[in-house]
Every structure is written in C-alpha cells, then in structure tokens.
Design a protein around this motif. Structure first.
Motif, PDB file in Angstrom:
ATOM      1  N   ALA A 627       0.833  -1.203   0.000  1.00 62.51           N
ATOM      2  CA  ALA A 627       0.000   0.000   0.000  1.00 62.51           C
ATOM      3  C   ALA A 627       0.868   1.255   0.000  1.00 62.51           C
ATOM      4  O   ALA A 627       0.570   2.242  -0.695  1.00 62.51           O
ATOM      5  CB  ALA A 627      -0.917   0.001   1.212  1.00 62.51           C
ATOM      6  N   GLU A 628       1.947   1.214   0.787  1.00 61.86           N
ATOM      7  CA  GLU A 628       2.833   2.381   0.847  1.00 61.86           C
ATOM      8  C   GLU A 628       3.505   2.625  -0.518  1.00 61.86           C
ATOM      9  O   GLU A 628       3.613   3.760  -0.981  1.00 61.86           O
ATOM     10  CB  GLU A 628       3.891   2.177   1.928  1.00 61.86           C
ATOM     11  CG  GLU A 628       3.334   2.251   3.349  1.00 61.86           C
ATOM     12  CD  GLU A 628       4.355   1.844   4.385  1.00 61.86           C
ATOM     13  OE1 GLU A 628       4.188   2.222   5.556  1.00 61.86           O
ATOM     14  OE2 GLU A 628       5.334   1.134   4.025  1.00 61.86           O
ATOM     15  N   LEU A 629       3.942   1.555  -1.136  1.00 63.76           N
ATOM     16  CA  LEU A 629       4.575   1.709  -2.434  1.00 63.76           C
ATOM     17  C   LEU A 629       3.581   2.226  -3.471  1.00 63.76           C
ATOM     18  O   LEU A 629       3.894   3.123  -4.259  1.00 63.76           O
ATOM     19  CB  LEU A 629       5.171   0.373  -2.901  1.00 63.76           C
ATOM     20  CG  LEU A 629       5.964   0.498  -4.208  1.00 63.76           C
ATOM     21  CD1 LEU A 629       7.394   0.932  -3.894  1.00 63.76           C
ATOM     22  CD2 LEU A 629       5.979  -0.810  -4.982  1.00 63.76           C
ATOM     23  N   ALA A 630       2.367   1.670  -3.433  1.00 67.50           N
ATOM     24  CA  ALA A 630       1.338   2.113  -4.391  1.00 67.50           C
ATOM     25  C   ALA A 630       1.025   3.586  -4.183  1.00 67.50           C
ATOM     26  O   ALA A 630       0.817   4.345  -5.142  1.00 67.50           O
ATOM     27  CB  ALA A 630       0.080   1.259  -4.224  1.00 67.50           C
ATOM     28  N   SER A 631       0.994   4.008  -2.902  1.00 63.87           N
ATOM     29  CA  SER A 631       0.718   5.411  -2.596  1.00 63.87           C
ATOM     30  C   SER A 631       1.824   6.311  -3.136  1.00 63.87           C
ATOM     31  O   SER A 631       1.555   7.378  -3.712  1.00 63.87           O
ATOM     32  CB  SER A 631       0.570   5.594  -1.096  1.00 63.87           C
ATOM     33  OG  SER A 631       0.394   6.968  -0.762  1.00 63.87           O
ATOM     34  N   MET A 632       3.074   5.865  -2.976  1.00 63.93           N
ATOM     35  CA  MET A 632       4.190   6.661  -3.464  1.00 63.93           C
ATOM     36  C   MET A 632       4.170   6.749  -4.990  1.00 63.93           C
ATOM     37  O   MET A 632       4.410   7.810  -5.570  1.00 63.93           O
ATOM     38  CB  MET A 632       5.516   6.063  -2.985  1.00 63.93           C
ATOM     39  CG  MET A 632       5.759   6.219  -1.492  1.00 63.93           C
ATOM     40  SD  MET A 632       7.421   5.753  -1.037  1.00 63.93           S
ATOM     41  CE  MET A 632       8.368   7.034  -1.834  1.00 63.93           C
ATOM     42  N   LEU A 633       3.867   5.634  -5.633  1.00 60.66           N
ATOM     43  CA  LEU A 633       3.800   5.647  -7.107  1.00 60.66           C
ATOM     44  C   LEU A 633       2.664   6.536  -7.599  1.00 60.66           C
ATOM     45  O   LEU A 633       2.785   7.231  -8.614  1.00 60.66           O
ATOM     46  CB  LEU A 633       3.628   4.214  -7.630  1.00 60.66           C
ATOM     47  CG  LEU A 633       4.840   3.285  -7.433  1.00 60.66           C
ATOM     48  CD1 LEU A 633       4.506   1.880  -7.896  1.00 60.66           C
ATOM     49  CD2 LEU A 633       6.060   3.823  -8.193  1.00 60.66           C
ATOM     50  N   SER A 634       1.569   6.523  -6.874  1.00 62.10           N
ATOM     51  CA  SER A 634       0.432   7.366  -7.278  1.00 62.10           C
ATOM     52  C   SER A 634       0.754   8.844  -7.134  1.00 62.10           C
ATOM     53  O   SER A 634       0.214   9.680  -7.853  1.00 62.10           O
ATOM     54  CB  SER A 634      -0.787   7.024  -6.410  1.00 62.10           C
ATOM     55  OG  SER A 634      -1.172   5.685  -6.608  1.00 62.10           O
ATOM     56  N   SER A 635       1.643   9.155  -6.171  1.00 61.22           N
ATOM     57  CA  SER A 635       1.978  10.563  -5.945  1.00 61.22           C
ATOM     58  C   SER A 635       2.943  11.122  -6.991  1.00 61.22           C
ATOM     59  O   SER A 635       3.204  12.320  -7.007  1.00 61.22           O
ATOM     60  CB  SER A 635       2.597  10.724  -4.548  1.00 61.22           C
ATOM     61  OG  SER A 635       3.881  10.094  -4.489  1.00 61.22           O
ATOM     62  N   LEU A 636       3.466  10.252  -7.796  1.00 59.85           N
ATOM     63  CA  LEU A 636       4.425  10.726  -8.808  1.00 59.85           C
ATOM     64  C   LEU A 636       3.742  11.586  -9.869  1.00 59.85           C
ATOM     65  O   LEU A 636       4.396  12.355 -10.541  1.00 59.85           O
ATOM     66  CB  LEU A 636       5.112   9.516  -9.471  1.00 59.85           C
ATOM     67  CG  LEU A 636       5.994   8.667  -8.581  1.00 59.85           C
ATOM     68  CD1 LEU A 636       6.604   7.531  -9.365  1.00 59.85           C
ATOM     69  CD2 LEU A 636       7.100   9.531  -7.959  1.00 59.85           C
TER      70      LEU A 636
END
Length: 636
Positions: A627-636
């Motif tokens: 979830a954390e990784l997905a959140s970071m990727l979405s913030s790109l």
C-alpha cells in the motif's frame, strides 16, 4: 378545139402585158425614190453643218450653268459658318454657366463642325476664318476644361477610409446628377481634342488626363495614411523577439480601403467614359498603385530583416492581396497585373522563408550550449510550437507556395532565377494538403533530431535526456491539439504517428533508469522442496504464504532476498527524489507516472507477497508495504 386554144393564149398574153406594164411603173417609182433620197441626204448634210455649232454651244452653256450653281452652293456653305461665328462666339464667350451647359456644348459642336468643313475645302481665302474659328474653339475648350476640373474638384476632398470600413458604409461615388453632366463634357473635350490633333496640336486626351489627375490625387491622398500605418505597425523594436501575430499589421485595413475605393472609382469611370472607362480607371489608380507597390517593397525589407519571426506577415499579405487582385479584376477587368507585380518581391521572400525556417531551426538547436538541469524545455521549443501554429493559420498561401514548389523542394534554398516564376493561380483541385503536413513534420523532425543529439551530449543520464525530450514532444503535441488548424495537418493518420514515435523514443530513454530497481525484483530462488508445487501455501486458496516460503529458504537465499530488498529500496528512493526534482509538463508527469506504476507495482507486489516476511515485519529490510509503495507511485 382550135378556137378554145386561141382564146386561152390570148388571155395569157393579156396578163403578160399587164405585168410588164406594172414592172415599168415600179422602175419609174424606184428611180424617183432614189432621187428623193439623194436630195434628202444633201439637205441633211446642210442642216447638220448649220445646226452643229449651235448645239455644241448649248451643251457648254448647260455645263457652265451647273458649275455656277455649284459654286453658288459652295459659297453659301462657306458663308454659313462665317455667318454663324458671331452667334456661336456670343454663346462661347458667355461661358458654360451663363449660357447653359447644353447650349454651350452644342455651340462647341457647331464651331467644331464649321472648322472641319472649312479645313476640308483647302481654300486660301478661308485661312483667316479657320484661324478665328480655331481661336474660338480653343477658348471654348479652355473654359470647358475649367468647368470640368472645377466639377471634379468638388468631389475630390480627401476622405478617411477607416470611417467607411468600420461602419461598413459604401465608399462615396460621384452623384448621378454630376455624372450626367460630366459624361457629355468628357465627350465634348474628347471630340475637341481630336480636332486639335488634326490641326497639329497634341491635346487629344485632356478629359482623361484631367480626370486621372484629380481623382488620382483623391485616391492617393485618402490612402496615404493607411499606407504609412501599414509600415509603422509592422516595424518592431530592436529587442522584440516575438513572432508576428496575425492581424497586428495595418495591411489588412489598407487592402480593404484599396478595394472599396477602387471599386467605387471604377463605377465612376464606367459611367462617365463608358467604353473607355477601363483605361481611364487604370490611369486614375496609377498613383495609388505606385504608393502601394512602394509600401509592399518597404514591408518586404522589414520582413527580410526578421525573416524567422516576420515571414508570417509575408504570408498574410499574400493571403490578402492575391485574392484582392482577382476580385478587382472581376469587377473592373483591370489591375491584376499591377497587383501581381507589386507582390512579386514579397512572394519570393515568402518562398525563401520555408527553407529558412527549417535551416534556422536546426542551426539554433545546434548552437544550444547548455540545457536545463531539470529537463525543462528550451525557449526554441516553445517558439517552434508557436511557429507551427502560425504556419497552420496561413494554410492557404502556404498550400499555394508548397504546391507550386513541389514535394521536398523546401529542403533546399530556392534558386534565385526561378523565384519570380512562382505560380499563385491555383484551383482547389491542384492544392495538395499533404505537402503542408510533410513540411510541418520536417520542422518537427529538424527540431527533435537536433535536440536529441544535444541532449545526448549535454545531459549525463538517459533519464534526464528522456524527460527533456518528453517535455519537448509534449509542448509540440499540446500546440497541435490546441490548434484546430494545426490538428488538421498533424493530428490525422498517418502524420500523427510521427509524434507518437518521438514520444515512445523519449519515454524509453527515461524508463531505462527505472528498469534498474525493477531488476532487483526478479528472483531465481528455489525452495528446498522437490518442486515449486510443494511450496507451502496459506489457507486461502491460491494465496501465497510468505512465512512458509521464507522457512523453506536457506540462509544464503534469505540473504539474497534481503540484499534485493535493500538494493531496490536504495535505487527506488534515489529515483523518487530525482523524479520529483525534474520539471515535467503535466501530461508528461501523468504519463510517466502511469508507466512507472505499471512497471514497478506488479513486480514489487509479487516480490513482497513472496518474501516480505524475510525481516519478520521489522521494516529494516522491507521498507515499503504494498500500500505504501502504491501510494508513493500514485503521488508521482
């Protein structure tokens, strides 16, 4: 029997005697007739000899009498103009206003006819009278000149064309009442001028000359301010590096004024001079056309001094003036050649600008010494995008130019000898829209290929090169999508594939940096069981049990998994920081973010599902949850 024969014989003898007696009488009569004819012939000769001289004299007298009658008639004819001179002189001396124009013109006609009759007699005795009539005719014509000039001057006050253009009011013409007066006056001056020419005086076109002089000055003076405004609004300050914006020059108003005033003037000349109206119209417009030609020549100089930015002014002038020449010719039958000649220098400049844009785009890109460290575009990209939109705005003149030049000819400088032969008379069937698409793509290719080379030289990483080129493609693509005119040529198949190819090339460069962390998420770890199917699974059907997988690994394999997580974390964190430090156009950022997410997230999810229990939830090795990784990727 014998007695009967004797009786018949006696009867025949008697008849013979009668015939002989008749023959003798006939001979006597013949002799008398012959004698009578001889006497008659002799008498006839005597009569002829006596009457012949009298008859001859009578014929001569008849001829003489007829000659005398003719002489009397000729003398009478000669006396008529001489007798009329006093009457005509009184009318002419009174002048057109006092005598009345119709009566004055009729008097001039009679004087002209009398002068023609006396001149044709070629009699020395008429020379004095001819001289007097010439003086009278000259006086009358001079007075008519003054009246004619005065009437024309009344309608020759300078006007302000913009008043009529902005309010959409028809340009003024000479009133019908004056035209009814000026027409006969012009005809009288023409006739009198022809008579003067026969007498050796050269003033046979005075009506046309005076009209063209007065009305020509009226056109010239009324249009002068717009000519000056066209130049002043087209000149730029020395530090102005902007691209010419359509409509910012006063040439449009100037062209509208020329068309309106010329059409109005053609109406005047056609009514006053009738069959000779076209010639007089051309003479009248001569001064205004000369000023127009000089104005275009000066504008051409302005354009050539800033060709990359002001070539669009040349296209605008071509787009305005070329159809203007055809419209005026359609209405008047005149002046298309004059407009074409005035346009020739600008037309050649417009043609040469097509190659200049390509060449300068490449040279300016090659001359770039530094590129933005954040991957932002250089000003040349924005300038080129604007230039492409402006080019599409002038599609009509560009289609004409390109179609006349031919496919690909814009890639080399035009030969000077062939510039003036450029044909601008195209019909829709001969225009080739594909040529404009090819030309615009050539500009993009020149920009992209050169900047790609510069980026390889000046940017240290492929990722930075990729972002720089992606931003470049985005700015160009945005220019295409925001301009319906440009989209007609570049957003359609197969031309739109060119920009897609540039975008894919640039995206591949940038994504090459993200393949490093993604490579750490591949594994060749095998469990200690006999096969993958024997790996322990969670109780949920199909779900991966990371705990069981980790238990099945040896120490060395666990260390490898931990190392992969660490390497991924380091590379990922660095890329995240670098990614956020880069400048990206909005569409580039969203597009790249999707590509990164589609590359990293599936691999990380798989890897995390299998091996996240390698550090038992402590977070030392497995830094990011799914979830954390997905959140970071979405913030790109």
């Amino acid at each position: 029997m014998a007695g009967s024969r004797n009786a018949a014989f006696a009867e025949e003898s008697a008849e013979v005697e009668v015939l002989l007696a008749s023959l003798t009488k006939t001979k006597d009569i013949t002799k008398r007739i012959a004698a009578s004819l001889t006497r008659l012939d002799t008498s006839g000769k005597i009569v002829v000899e006596a009457i012949g001289p009298i008859y001859s004299n009578t014929q001569q007298l008849q001829v003489t009498n007829r000659n005398i009658d003719k002489v009397n008639e000729a003398i009478e004819k000669l006396r008529q103009p001489l007798d009329a001179r006093g009457r005509e002189e009184g009318i002419i001396r009174a002048g057109p206003k006092n005598a009345g124009l119709p009566q004055y013109l009729n008097a001039l006609k009679r004087v002209e006819k009398a002068l023609k009759d006396m001149s044709s007699s070629n009699m020395r005795s008429n020379q004095q009278a001819i001289s007097e009539f010439q003086t009278l005719l000259s006086t009358g014509v001079n007075q008519l000149h003054d009246t004619y000039r005065q009437m024309l001057q009344e309608d020759a006050n300078t006007i302000e064309p913009l008043h009529f253009i902005t309010k959409e009011i028809p340009f003024p013409t000479i009133s019908p009442e004056k035209i009814q007066t000026l027409g006969p006056m012009a005809m009288a001056l023409l006739s009198a001028g022809a008579q003067s020419a026969r007498m050796g005086q050269r003033d046979d076109d005075a009506a046309a000359r005076i009209y063209a002089e007065i009305r020509g000055d009226y056109l010239q003076n009324s249009l002068q301010n717009l000519a000056a405004a066209s130049i002043s609004t087209s000149k730029r300050r020395a530090n102005d590096t902007g691209i010419y914006r359509e409509g910012s020059s006063g040439i449009g108003a100037y062209a509208n004024a020329i068309e309106g005033m010329f059409i109005a003037e053609a109406e005047n000349t056609s009514k006053i001079f009738r069959d000779d109206g076209g010639r007089i119209f051309t003479l009248t417009c001569g001064k205004a056309i000369a000023t127009f030609t000089r104005t275009l020549a000066e504008l051409n100089g302005v354009i050539k001094s800033r060709l990359m930015n002001d070539c669009f002014l040349a296209y605008e002038i071509l787009d305005l003036i070329t159809p203007l020449g055809y419209r005026i010719e359609k209405r008047t039958g005149q002046l298309r050649t004059q407009f074409a000649d005035a346009l020739r220098p600008l037309r050649d400049t417009a043609r040469s600008s097509l190659n200049e844009i390509l060449s300068q785009t490449k040279r300016q890109a090659e001359s770039i010494a530094t590129l933005p460290s954040d991957g932002n575009v250089v000003p040349l990209v924005t300038q080129t995008a604007t230039r492409l939109q402006n080019l599409a705005n002038f599609e009509r003149p560009l289609l004409v130019l390109l179609s006349a030049m031919g496919e690909g000819s814009w890639r080399s400088a035009p030969a000077a000898a062939s510039q003036s032969t450029l044909n601008l008379e195209l019909t829709p069937s001969t225009e080739n829209p594909t040529l404009l698409s090819h030309y615009l793509l050539d500009i993009i290719e020149s920009l992209f290929s050169t900047l790609s080379t510069r980026a390889t030289t000046l940017h240290r990483t492929k990722g930075l090169q990729g972002i720089f080129l992606l931003n470049t493609v985005a700015v160009i693509t945005r220019a295409v999508n925001s301009s319906p005119d440009l989209a007609r040529y570049l957003a359609i198949s197969p031309h739109n594939t060119k920009l897609d190819a540039y975008r894919k090339t640039a995206s591949s460069l940038y994504m090459s940096a993200w393949r490093e962390p993604s490579g750490h998420l591949f594994d060749t770890i095998h469990t200690s069981g006999p096969s993958a199917s024997s790996r322990p699974m969670s109780s949920a059907a199909g779900a991966i049990d990371s705990t069981q997988i980790i238990k099945s690994l040896g120490y060395k394999d666990k260390d490898k998994i931990k190392e992969k997580f660490k390497l991924f974390n380091t590379a990922f964190d660095e890329l995240i920081v670098r990614h956020k430090s880069l400048h990206m156009e909005n569409e580039v950022r969203s597009s790249v973010a999707r590509e990164i997410q589609s590359l990293i997230e599936p691999l990380y999810t798989r890897f995390w599902d299998r091996y996240h229990e390698v550090d038992k939830g402590k977070g030392k090795v497995v830094k990011y949850s799914k979830a954390e990784l997905a959140s970071m990727l979405s913030s790109l």
